[in-house]
Design a protein around this motif. Structure first.
Motif, PDB file in Angstrom:
ATOM      1  N   ARG A   1       0.834  -1.214   0.000  1.00 48.25           N
ATOM      2  CA  ARG A   1       0.000   0.000   0.000  1.00 48.25           C
ATOM      3  C   ARG A   1       0.859   1.251   0.000  1.00 48.25           C
ATOM      4  NH1 ARG A   1      -4.613  -0.198   4.315  1.00 48.25           N
ATOM      5  NH2 ARG A   1      -4.767   1.899   3.499  1.00 48.25           N
ATOM      6  N   LEU A   2       2.001   1.221   0.704  1.00 46.61           N
ATOM      7  CA  LEU A   2       2.898   2.374   0.739  1.00 46.61           C
ATOM      8  C   LEU A   2       3.545   2.597  -0.623  1.00 46.61           C
ATOM      9  CD1 LEU A   2       4.105   4.575   2.500  1.00 46.61           C
ATOM     10  CD2 LEU A   2       5.888   2.973   3.164  1.00 46.61           C
ATOM     11  N   LEU A   3       3.874   1.500  -1.309  1.00 43.32           N
ATOM     12  CA  LEU A   3       4.467   1.622  -2.642  1.00 43.32           C
ATOM     13  C   LEU A   3       3.458   2.126  -3.667  1.00 43.32           C
ATOM     14  CD1 LEU A   3       6.750  -1.537  -2.832  1.00 43.32           C
ATOM     15  CD2 LEU A   3       7.478   0.838  -2.739  1.00 43.32           C
ATOM     16  N   GLN A   4       2.188   1.815  -3.458  1.00 42.13           N
ATOM     17  CA  GLN A   4       1.139   2.270  -4.376  1.00 42.13           C
ATOM     18  C   GLN A   4       0.261   3.297  -3.669  1.00 42.13           C
ATOM     19  OE1 GLN A   4      -0.920  -1.273  -5.560  1.00 42.13           O
ATOM     20  NE2 GLN A   4       0.700  -1.911  -6.947  1.00 42.13           N
ATOM     21  N   ALA A   5       0.880   4.315  -3.167  1.00 40.18           N
ATOM     22  CA  ALA A   5       0.191   5.290  -2.314  1.00 40.18           C
ATOM     23  C   ALA A   5      -0.953   6.005  -3.018  1.00 40.18           C
ATOM     24  CB  ALA A   5       1.190   6.304  -1.778  1.00 40.18           C
ATOM     25  N   ASP A   6      -0.930   6.082  -4.325  1.00 34.22           N
ATOM     26  CA  ASP A   6      -1.992   6.807  -5.022  1.00 34.22           C
ATOM     27  C   ASP A   6      -3.233   5.963  -5.246  1.00 34.22           C
ATOM     28  OD1 ASP A   6      -0.563   5.190  -6.843  1.00 34.22           O
ATOM     29  OD2 ASP A   6      -1.336   6.363  -8.516  1.00 34.22           O
ATOM     30  N   THR A   7      -3.075   4.658  -5.466  1.00 39.11           N
ATOM     31  CA  THR A   7      -4.220   3.835  -5.843  1.00 39.11           C
ATOM     32  C   THR A   7      -4.634   2.841  -4.764  1.00 39.11           C
ATOM     33  OG1 THR A   7      -2.724   2.266  -6.921  1.00 39.11           O
ATOM     34  CG2 THR A   7      -3.710   3.975  -8.302  1.00 39.11           C
ATOM     35  N   ALA A   8      -3.694   2.141  -4.173  1.00 34.61           N
ATOM     36  CA  ALA A   8      -4.022   1.070  -3.242  1.00 34.61           C
ATOM     37  C   ALA A   8      -4.375   1.584  -1.850  1.00 34.61           C
ATOM     38  CB  ALA A   8      -2.863   0.081  -3.140  1.00 34.61           C
ATOM     39  N   GLY A   9      -3.944   2.784  -1.524  1.00 40.96           N
ATOM     40  CA  GLY A   9      -4.181   3.296  -0.183  1.00 40.96           C
ATOM     41  C   GLY A   9      -5.609   3.727   0.061  1.00 40.96           C
TER      42      GLY A   9
ATOM     43  N   MET B   1       3.909  11.758  -6.641  1.00 41.05           N
ATOM     44  CA  MET B   1       4.791  11.080  -7.597  1.00 41.05           C
ATOM     45  C   MET B   1       4.287   9.676  -7.924  1.00 41.05           C
ATOM     46  SD  MET B   1       6.829  13.195  -8.765  1.00 41.05           S
ATOM     47  CE  MET B   1       7.698  12.014  -9.775  1.00 41.05           C
ATOM     48  N   ASN B   2       3.624   9.026  -6.984  1.00 41.95           N
ATOM     49  CA  ASN B   2       3.024   7.729  -7.283  1.00 41.95           C
ATOM     50  C   ASN B   2       1.900   7.876  -8.303  1.00 41.95           C
ATOM     51  OD1 ASN B   2       3.877   5.118  -5.922  1.00 41.95           O
ATOM     52  ND2 ASN B   2       4.189   6.639  -4.327  1.00 41.95           N
ATOM     53  N   ALA B   3       1.161   8.967  -8.240  1.00 37.50           N
ATOM     54  CA  ALA B   3       0.131   9.229  -9.248  1.00 37.50           C
ATOM     55  C   ALA B   3       0.766   9.447 -10.614  1.00 37.50           C
ATOM     56  CB  ALA B   3      -0.707  10.436  -8.841  1.00 37.50           C
ATOM     57  N   VAL B   4       1.909  10.130 -10.653  1.00 34.70           N
ATOM     58  CA  VAL B   4       2.632  10.342 -11.910  1.00 34.70           C
ATOM     59  C   VAL B   4       3.098   9.001 -12.476  1.00 34.70           C
ATOM     60  CG1 VAL B   4       4.718  11.357 -12.931  1.00 34.70           C
ATOM     61  CG2 VAL B   4       3.330  12.694 -11.359  1.00 34.70           C
ATOM     62  N   VAL B   5       3.619   8.147 -11.616  1.00 37.78           N
ATOM     63  CA  VAL B   5       4.057   6.810 -12.052  1.00 37.78           C
ATOM     64  C   VAL B   5       2.881   6.051 -12.650  1.00 37.78           C
ATOM     65  CG1 VAL B   5       4.845   4.556 -11.195  1.00 37.78           C
ATOM     66  CG2 VAL B   5       6.030   6.637 -10.482  1.00 37.78           C
ATOM     67  N   THR B   6       1.733   6.076 -11.986  1.00 39.06           N
ATOM     68  CA  THR B   6       0.546   5.377 -12.478  1.00 39.06           C
ATOM     69  C   THR B   6       0.102   5.927 -13.832  1.00 39.06           C
ATOM     70  OG1 THR B   6      -0.208   4.872 -10.251  1.00 39.06           O
ATOM     71  CG2 THR B   6      -1.869   4.827 -11.984  1.00 39.06           C
TER      72      THR B   6
ATOM     73  N   ARG C   1       6.357   0.177 -13.397  1.00 39.79           N
ATOM     74  CA  ARG C   1       5.821   0.851 -12.210  1.00 39.79           C
ATOM     75  C   ARG C   1       6.442   0.362 -10.907  1.00 39.79           C
ATOM     76  NH1 ARG C   1      -0.537   1.034 -13.947  1.00 39.79           N
ATOM     77  NH2 ARG C   1      -0.191   2.345 -15.777  1.00 39.79           N
ATOM     78  N   GLY C   2       6.652  -0.926 -10.776  1.00 36.03           N
ATOM     79  CA  GLY C   2       7.211  -1.472  -9.534  1.00 36.03           C
ATOM     80  C   GLY C   2       8.563  -0.861  -9.179  1.00 36.03           C
ATOM     81  N   PRO C   3       9.547  -0.954 -10.096  1.00 37.24           N
ATOM     82  CA  PRO C   3      10.841  -0.340  -9.793  1.00 37.24           C
ATOM     83  C   PRO C   3      10.753   1.178  -9.597  1.00 37.24           C
ATOM     84  CG  PRO C   3      11.031  -1.849 -11.642  1.00 37.24           C
ATOM     85  CD  PRO C   3       9.580  -1.731 -11.327  1.00 37.24           C
ATOM     86  N   ALA C   4       9.891   1.838 -10.348  1.00 37.70           N
ATOM     87  CA  ALA C   4       9.746   3.289 -10.199  1.00 37.70           C
ATOM     88  C   ALA C   4       9.173   3.639  -8.830  1.00 37.70           C
ATOM     89  CB  ALA C   4       8.858   3.848 -11.313  1.00 37.70           C
TER      90      ALA C   4
END
Length: 124
Positions: free
Chosen positions: A3-11, A62-67, A75-78
């Motif tokens: 959830r921390l790695l996907q802070a924009d979507t999974a949180g 920045m997680n939203a930008v990655v998505t 996406r994972g490494p980013a």
């Protein structure tokens, strides 16, 4: 951790609120930092608000930008890189706040004229 790695979507709601409140903290701390006197409790409060709000706000953004802009395979490494930079940002700001002049004084120093160095004493 996922959830921390996907802070924009999974949180979900929690990360949305964290992003919103970090924005409020930045909006409140900025004028506080600008108008407070050097070394005052208000300036220290602003510095510590910045130390939390800047990394939280930028991490989620920045997680939203990655998505939005990276293919799924990248996406994972980013996201790991974004998390690393968020941690480094937090540690750097805290070091300035605890062992240096603080974030506010560091930024204000960009607009101050440098103090000229004293001329060395002449030998007789």
């Amino acid at each position: 951790m996922q959830r921390l790695l996907q802070a924009d979507t999974a949180g979900g709601h929690a990360f949305h609120k964290a992003h919103e409140f970090s924005g409020y903290a930045l909006a409140g701390a900025t004028p506080l930092a600008i108008f407070s006197s050097k070394g005052s409790i208000l300036q220290r409060t602003a510095d510590f608000l910045f130390s939390v709000a800047i990394p939280v706000h930028s991490h989620i953004t920045m997680n939203a930008v990655v998505t939005d802009y990276l293919p799924k395979a990248a996406r994972g490494p980013a996201r790991v890189g974004v998390l690393g930079m968020s941690v480094v940002t937090y540690l750097g700001i805290m070091k300035m706040n605890l062992a240096g002049p603080g974030l506010t004084e560091t930024v204000k120093g960009l607009w101050r004229k440098p103090v000229p160095a004293a001329a060395p004493a002449a030998k007789k």
